[in-house]
Design an enzyme around this catalytic site. Structure first.
Site, short mmCIF file in Angstrom:
data_model
loop_
_atom_site.label_atom_id
_atom_site.label_comp_id
_atom_site.label_asym_id
_atom_site.label_seq_id
_atom_site.Cartn_x
_atom_site.Cartn_y
_atom_site.Cartn_z
N CYS A 2 9.32 26.33 48.04
CA CYS A 2 9.19 26.05 46.61
C CYS A 2 9.36 24.54 46.36
O CYS A 2 10.24 23.91 46.93
CB CYS A 2 10.19 26.79 45.73
SG CYS A 2 9.97 28.56 45.75
N ARG A 27 5.53 22.84 50.64
CA ARG A 27 6.76 23.62 50.49
C ARG A 27 6.51 25.05 50.06
O ARG A 27 7.44 25.87 50.01
CB ARG A 27 7.68 22.95 49.45
CG ARG A 27 8.07 21.55 49.79
CD ARG A 27 8.94 20.96 48.71
NE ARG A 27 10.20 21.67 48.61
CZ ARG A 27 11.26 21.39 49.33
NH1 ARG A 27 11.22 20.42 50.19
NH2 ARG A 27 12.37 22.08 49.18
N TRP A 75 6.94 29.60 46.95
CA TRP A 75 6.92 30.35 48.21
C TRP A 75 7.78 31.57 47.93
O TRP A 75 8.99 31.48 47.76
CB TRP A 75 7.53 29.51 49.34
CG TRP A 75 7.42 30.14 50.68
CD1 TRP A 75 6.36 30.06 51.56
CD2 TRP A 75 8.40 30.95 51.33
NE1 TRP A 75 6.64 30.78 52.69
CE2 TRP A 75 7.87 31.33 52.58
CE3 TRP A 75 9.67 31.42 50.98
CZ2 TRP A 75 8.57 32.13 53.49
CZ3 TRP A 75 10.37 32.21 51.87
CH2 TRP A 75 9.82 32.56 53.10
N ASN A 100 14.21 26.33 42.84
CA ASN A 100 13.99 26.45 44.28
C ASN A 100 15.30 26.97 44.85
O ASN A 100 16.35 26.40 44.60
CB ASN A 100 13.64 25.07 44.85
CG ASN A 100 13.72 25.01 46.36
OD1 ASN A 100 13.53 26.03 47.03
ND2 ASN A 100 13.99 23.85 46.90
N GLY A 101 15.22 28.07 45.63
CA GLY A 101 16.44 28.65 46.21
C GLY A 101 16.49 30.13 45.92
O GLY A 101 15.47 30.74 45.56
N GLU A 482 6.89 26.10 72.47
CA GLU A 482 6.36 25.32 71.36
C GLU A 482 4.83 25.45 71.29
O GLU A 482 4.25 25.55 70.20
CB GLU A 482 6.81 23.86 71.52
CG GLU A 482 6.29 22.87 70.50
CD GLU A 482 6.63 23.20 69.05
OE1 GLU A 482 7.47 24.06 68.80
OE2 GLU A 482 5.99 22.60 68.17
N LYS A 486 2.88 26.93 68.05
CA LYS A 486 1.79 26.21 67.35
C LYS A 486 0.57 27.11 67.22
O LYS A 486 -0.05 27.20 66.17
CB LYS A 486 1.37 24.94 68.10
CG LYS A 486 2.30 23.77 68.05
CD LYS A 486 2.39 23.06 66.73
CE LYS A 486 3.45 23.65 65.86
NZ LYS A 486 4.77 23.22 65.97
N GLU A 489 1.22 29.96 64.69
CA GLU A 489 1.39 29.46 63.32
C GLU A 489 0.06 29.18 62.63
O GLU A 489 -0.14 29.53 61.48
CB GLU A 489 2.18 28.13 63.32
CG GLU A 489 3.66 28.27 63.35
CD GLU A 489 4.35 26.90 63.32
OE1 GLU A 489 5.31 26.75 62.57
OE2 GLU A 489 3.94 25.97 64.06
N HIS A 505 8.50 40.14 85.66
CA HIS A 505 9.46 41.07 85.08
C HIS A 505 8.94 41.69 83.80
O HIS A 505 9.72 42.14 82.97
CB HIS A 505 10.80 40.37 84.85
CG HIS A 505 11.43 39.89 86.11
ND1 HIS A 505 11.90 40.74 87.08
CD2 HIS A 505 11.63 38.63 86.59
CE1 HIS A 505 12.38 40.03 88.10
NE2 HIS A 505 12.21 38.75 87.81
N LYS A 604 6.94 24.49 54.89
CA LYS A 604 7.45 23.44 55.78
C LYS A 604 8.96 23.30 55.72
O LYS A 604 9.61 23.12 56.73
CB LYS A 604 6.81 22.11 55.42
CG LYS A 604 7.25 21.01 56.33
CD LYS A 604 6.13 20.14 56.75
CE LYS A 604 6.50 19.30 57.94
NZ LYS A 604 6.24 19.97 59.21
C1 G6P Z 1 9.98 25.59 59.13
C2 G6P Z 1 8.81 24.70 59.50
C3 G6P Z 1 8.89 24.32 60.98
C4 G6P Z 1 10.24 23.70 61.30
C5 G6P Z 1 11.40 24.59 60.85
C6 G6P Z 1 12.72 23.86 60.95
O1 G6P Z 1 9.86 26.82 59.76
O2 G6P Z 1 7.59 25.35 59.23
O3 G6P Z 1 7.86 23.42 61.30
O4 G6P Z 1 10.32 23.47 62.67
O5 G6P Z 1 11.22 24.97 59.48
O6 G6P Z 1 12.69 22.77 60.05
P1 G6P Z 1 13.55 21.46 60.18
O7 G6P Z 1 13.16 20.66 58.97
O8 G6P Z 1 14.98 21.89 60.14
O9 G6P Z 1 13.18 20.81 61.46
#
Ligand code: G6P
Length: 609
Positions: A2, A27, A75, A100-101, A482, A486, A489, A505, A604
């Site tokens: 948000c 956001r 969001w 927001n929250g 990672e 990616k 996502e 395994h 994000k």
């Molecule tokens: C969200 C974002 C990720 C990020 C994670 C942690 O899930 O989409 O890209 O890695 O938050 O965020 P931070 O700001 O704590 O690295």
């Protein structure tokens, strides 16, 4: 998670608010809305399901003129994405709120309000705030005092922007657990979840503290009180990065731009932190030398991509600084009963510095007797930075793409600086060869990014796939994790990552000619082991895609495609091997036509639990 933007200006605020929302769209982007107080003293509102552009269409049909307003991009947490659930929420004709929250006790408050005759038009937790304020205003409180009264009864986390038709030219903001900054213009004042939202109107910001309440009035007048109700003056910060950092430039997507920025931001994070063939321990602050000397073990806490960086750091700190390390996701750590041995250093990693679980973990850790706390973060002035004993900024500049790229690699560089600093402070080896390799890292990364068109071609093999498996060993297991994150996502392909030694395994059962298996094969002491694991995949007819050091002799054959990477110091290989995996996901997502920068259901900055 948000985004809020608000303005009290000397001109129509609609375009300021709309531009702010576009910049905050990372956001949350399931719906958006805006309320402006017009010159007749009426609160006028538009809300639209979908992205901010849909709200823009509504505003193009019918503008909202007026000099003060609040706006929001959502969001969803409570209540599905819909126009009715979109903010701002109103109480009658009198009050408008953006939030927001999460208000955790909203059900109880809602029941009480319903008993008093209030009716609700949304499924959100936020609407209770609008009605609570309305109630107070009717009892004669000013908007500021009413907000101060009601926030005491709100459980959970919030950043708020509120306005009332009874008080033209006033917007009140409050912050508890979710970020909120005040932007200072020339005879104008603004609120936003992130300074980025306001760079088109100011570069001067106040970062509100937890519990702060702020009132914006005409001609830029400001009043702030702290959680105890005392008037306070907070310092004004100048935003360091130019506004250009928030635009796509010549790139098709922010993610693409951010991938290609990595050589320059890697240089930025190193700047002034190395001297000759040694690290400067004081980069972590004046107390770092003493604290690192006392450090007998390290606990690193993070979420998402940052957690993967933390996992790499475990291999580094144990191998090169000889300290035991525990790494954990913040949402688990904060609810455990951790045993903290004497001399433990607590490290948080976060791009935003506002991730709710990471912040809660830090606050919890401060009660547990750690020798000190260190935040490695990309956002100066964020909560994590303000609340930690030591900080190291990753200097990646604003990262807009939801899938993290340059924030991750700069975190890795910062973690290598930490590893070298702990080793040096404890009087151990200074690892001159790693420091030298760090100095050329940026140009080696340039060479890896030059493989872009080769990787783009490779990506065609993935466009029709539904699953993918990523393999790595040692410090490259987190890099495989990672890579898988990616891909899932942004392309929505189901991807899993395994330490290559675990293949037999379980995951080997999934391998057939339809299963792409991606592996990173740097030239390290686990290479021969990895090669055997790759043979296990080949023997089952799996399709292998290997990113390999040019010297390791893995050659393309039937069912094996190889992309050769430049040679790099073994210690820094996890950094380099991240880049082709980012490019692969990017190109697969472009081929699949997904929304690369704003993938579905994600946000994000996760400022709720
Ligand atoms: C969200 C974002 C990720 C990020 C994670 C942690 O899930 O989409 O890209 O890695 O938050 O965020 P931070 O700001 O704590 O690295």
């Amino acid at each position: 998670m948000c985004g809020i933007v608000a303005a009290v200006a000397q001109r129509n605020v609609q375009e300021i608010l709309l531009e702010g929302l576009k910049r905050l769209e990372y956001r949350g982007y399931d719906s958006a809305g805006m309320t402006v107080l017009n010159d007749k003293g009426e609160l006028t509102r538009h809300r639209a399901l979908g992205k901010v552009a849909a709200l823009g269409d509504e505003l193009a049909k019918a503008a909202l003129p007026g000099f003060s307003g609040i706006a929001h991009t959502r969001w969803a947490t409570h209540g599905k994405p819909s126009e009715a659930n979109a903010h701002p929420h109103h109480s009658g004709q009198q009050v408008a709120v953006v939030h927001n929250g999460i208000i955790e006790n909203y059900e109880y408050i809602k029941e009480t309000l319903q008993t008093s005759g209030y009716t609700f038009s949304s499924e959100t937790d936020t609407e209770v705030i609008a009605h609570l304020l309305s109630d107070k205003l009717q009892s004669g409180f000013s908007l500021f005092d009413a907000t101060q009264e009601i926030v005491n009864g709100l459980g959970g986390a919030y950043a708020l922007g509120v306005m009332s038709s009874k008080e033209p030219g006033v917007v009140v903001g409050a912050r508890q657990g979710s970020p909120l900054v005040v932007g200072i213009g020339i005879d104008e004042a603004f609120l936003a979840s992130d300074p980025l939202a306001l760079l088109q109107v100011t570069d001067r910001f106040i970062y509100l503290e937890e519990g702060d309440l702020v009132e914006l009035r005409e001609k830029g007048a400001l009043r702030i009180i702290d959680r105890d109700g005392n008037p306070v003056t907070r310092p004004v910060h100048i935003f360091e990065h130019g506004d250009g950092a928030a635009s796509k430039g010549d790139y098709r997507h922010y993610m693409q731009k951010e991938i290609f920025e990595q050589p320059s931001v890697i240089q930025a994070v190193l700047e002034g932190r190395l001297s000759g063939s040694s690290v400067l321990v004081e980069s972590f602050g004046p107390d770092a030398q003493v604290l690192f000397q006392k450090t007998r073990q390290v606990h690193i806490i993070a979420c998402g991509t940052s957690y993967h960086a933390a996992m790499v750091a475990r291999y580094w700190l144990e191998r090169y600084a000889c300290v035991p390390v525990q790494v954990e996701v913040a949402s688990e750590y904060r609810y455990r009963h951790p045993v903290v041995p004497e001399g433990s250093l607590f490290v948080t990693l976060s791009q935003s510095g506002e991730t709710a679980d990471t912040l809660a973990a830090l606050r919890f850790a401060k009660t547990l007797g750690y020798v000190g706390t260190l935040a490695i973060c990309n956002v100066p002035g964020s909560s994590l930075v303000r609340e930690s004993d030591m900080t190291l900024m990753t200097r990646a500049g604003p990262e807009i793409g939801v899938a993290s790229t340059k924030a991750f690699t700069t975190q890795l560089v910062a973690l290598m600086l930490l590893t070298l600093s702990v080793s040096k402070a404890k009087g151990q080896e200074e690892h001159a060869s790693i420091v030298e390799a760090l100095q050329t890292l940026s140009s080696v990364c340039e060479q890896a990014l030059a493989l872009d068109s080769q990787i783009e071609q490779l990506s065609q093999a993935f466009a029709e796939k539904h699953h993918a498996l990523f393999l790595g060993r040692g410090a490259h297991y987190p890099i495989a994790l990672e890579g898988a994150l990616k891909l899932k996502e942004i392309s929505y392909i189901h991807a899993e990552a395994y330490p290559a030694g675990e293949l037999k395994h379980g995951p080997l059962a999934l391998v057939d000619s339809e299963m792409p298996v991606i592996s990173v094969a740097p030239n390290d002491d686990l290479l021969e082991k990895l090669k055997s694991n790759l043979q296990e995949v080949r023997a089952r007819g799996g399709q292998l895609f290997v990113f390999a050091d040019k010297n390791v002799g893995i050659k393309p054959e039937d069912n094996i495609q190889v992309i050769e990477l430049p040679h790099i110091h073994e210690a820094l290989a996890p950094l380099l091997y991240t880049l082709p995996l980012q490019l692969l996901s990017y190109h697969v997502a472009v081929l699949k036509g997904t929304d690369v920068d704003q993938p579905r259901n994600l946000a994000k900055s996760v400022t709720v639990e």
